[in-house]
Motif scaffolding. Structure first.
Motif, mmCIF file in Angstrom:
data_model
loop_
_atom_site.group_PDB
_atom_site.id
_atom_site.type_symbol
_atom_site.label_atom_id
_atom_site.label_comp_id
_atom_site.label_asym_id
_atom_site.label_seq_id
_atom_site.Cartn_x
_atom_site.Cartn_y
_atom_site.Cartn_z
ATOM 1 N N ARG A 121 6.230 65.460 70.189
ATOM 2 C CA ARG A 121 7.006 64.337 69.505
ATOM 3 C C ARG A 121 7.927 65.479 68.467
ATOM 4 O O ARG A 121 7.717 66.196 67.850
ATOM 5 C CB ARG A 121 6.328 63.742 68.676
ATOM 6 C CG ARG A 121 5.880 62.472 69.452
ATOM 7 C CD ARG A 121 4.897 61.410 68.850
ATOM 8 N NE ARG A 121 5.481 61.066 67.546
ATOM 9 C CZ ARG A 121 5.137 59.996 66.730
ATOM 10 N NH1 ARG A 121 4.099 59.236 67.327
ATOM 11 N NH2 ARG A 121 5.544 59.347 65.836
ATOM 12 N N ASP A 175 3.013 47.328 66.439
ATOM 13 C CA ASP A 175 2.386 48.547 65.914
ATOM 14 C C ASP A 175 3.679 49.247 65.221
ATOM 15 O O ASP A 175 4.753 49.681 65.945
ATOM 16 C CB ASP A 175 1.624 49.245 66.932
ATOM 17 C CG ASP A 175 1.756 50.929 66.636
ATOM 18 O OD1 ASP A 175 2.021 51.410 65.348
ATOM 19 O OD2 ASP A 175 1.024 51.344 67.446
ATOM 20 N N GLY A 194 -2.076 53.762 66.601
ATOM 21 C CA GLY A 194 -1.828 53.541 67.891
ATOM 22 C C GLY A 194 -3.411 53.917 68.412
ATOM 23 O O GLY A 194 -3.819 53.148 69.465
HETATM 24 MG MG MG Z 1 1.776 55.373 66.781
#
Ligand code: MG
Ligand code: UP5
Length: 211
Positions: free
Chosen positions: A155, A107, A32
Motif C-alpha cells: 500500500r 468501511d 477490515g
Molecule cells: Mg481497511
C-alpha cells in the motif's frame, strides 16, 4: 383487503431497502479485519471505500486514477462525488444479484463533512443507516500496525510519512463525524486495541443485540 395488501407490499419494500452499518476508526484500527469476520458470521456484504477507490485507481484509462492515487498517498479524503458513485454502484450490483442481500458494512466512510453531506444527498431514502461501529484505538497502536503491515502490503500509504498525514486527517475530519453520530446515539464503540478475537467477541455482542 386491498389496503392490507398494499400495507404488506410497502412493508416488504421498506424491509428490502439497503440496511447499512458504517464502520469507522483510525488507520489500522481493525476495520477490515473485523468486517471479514462479521461477513462470515452475519452475512453482511463488506464494502471498503478505500478498497473501492484503490480498485478504481488501478483501472485502465480511468478518469480519476491519478487524483485518487495522489489523495491516498497524501492521506487526504477523495471528493465524495467519486466515492459515493463507487459505493452506490457496488450496492446496486449486489442487490441486483440477490435482492435479499440488503445488509451492508460500509468501511472507512463517511470520513468528513463532505462525505456525510454526499451520503445524505444521494442515499437518504435509498438506504438506512442502522448504526456506526467505531473501533477506538490509540494513534500509536494504529501507526505501529500499519507500519508492520507496510512491510508486505504494497500500500502506497503504509509508510511513516503518509501515516502522519492519515492520522492528522482522521483526528481533524473523521473523529468529528463520529462525535456527531455519538450525539444522535448511533455509535457502538469497541475497544480496538484488544486482540482480534477479543475485539470480535465485543463486536458479536453488538450485532447479536442489534439484529
Ligand atoms: Mg481497511
Ligand atoms: N490488525 C487488525 N486488528 C488487529 C488487532 N486487534 N490486533 C493486532 N493487529 C490487528 O488492520 C490493519 C493491520 O492491523 C493489519 O495488518 C491487521 O492484521 C492488523 P485492518 O483490519 O486492515 O485495519 P483498517 O482499520 O481496515 O486499516 P486501513 O489501513 O484499511 O484503514 P484506513 O482507514 O486508513 O484505510 P482505508 O483503506 O479505509 O482508506 C485509505 C485511504 O483512502 C484514505 O486515507 C483516503 O485517502 C482514501 N479514502 C477516501 O478518500 N475516502 C473514503 O471514503 C475512504 C478512503
Amino acid at each position: 383487503m386491498v389496503i392490507s395488501c398494499w400495507g404488506a407490499l410497502i412493508r416488504k419494500l421498506l424491509m428490502m431497502r439497503p440496511q447499512v452499518v458504517f464502520v469507522l476508526g483510525g488507520p489500522g484500527a481493525g476495520k477490515g479485519t473485523q468486517c471479514a469476520k462479521i461477513v462470515k458470521k452475519y452475512g453482511y456484504t463488506h464494502l471498503s471505500a478505500g478498497d473501492l477507490l484503490r480498485s478504481e485507481r488501478s483501472k485502465e484509462g480511468t478518469e480519476y486514477g491519478e487524483l485518487i492515487a495522489s489523495f491516498i498517498k497524501e492521506g487526504k479524503i477523495v471528493p465524495v462525488a467519486i466515492t459515493i458513485q463507487l459505493i452506490k454502484k457496488a450496492m446496486e450490483e449486489k442487490m441486483a444479484q440477490d435482492s435479499a442481500k440488503n445488509t451492508f458494512l460500509i468501511d472507512g466512510f463517511p470520513r468528513n463533512a463532505d462525505n456525510l453531506s454526499g451520503w445524505n444527498n444521494h442515499m437518504n431514502g435509498y438506504a438506512d443507516v442502522k448504526f456506526v461501529l467505531f473501533f477506538d484505538c490509540s494513534n500509536e497502536v494504529c501507526i505501529e500496525r500499519c507500519l508492520e503491515r507496510g512491510k508486505a502490503s504494497g500500500r502506497t500509504d503504509d509508510n511513516a510519512e503518509s501515516l502522519q498525514k492519515r492520522i492528522q486527517t482522521y483526528m481533524q475530519s473523521t473523529k468529528p463525524i463520529i462525535d456527531e453520530y455519538e450525539k444522535e446515539g448511533k455509535v457502538r464503540r469497541v475497544d480496538g486495541a484488544k486482540t482480534v478475537e477479543q475485539v470480535f467477541l465485543d463486536v458479536q455482542k453488538i450485532f447479536d443485540s442489534e439484529n
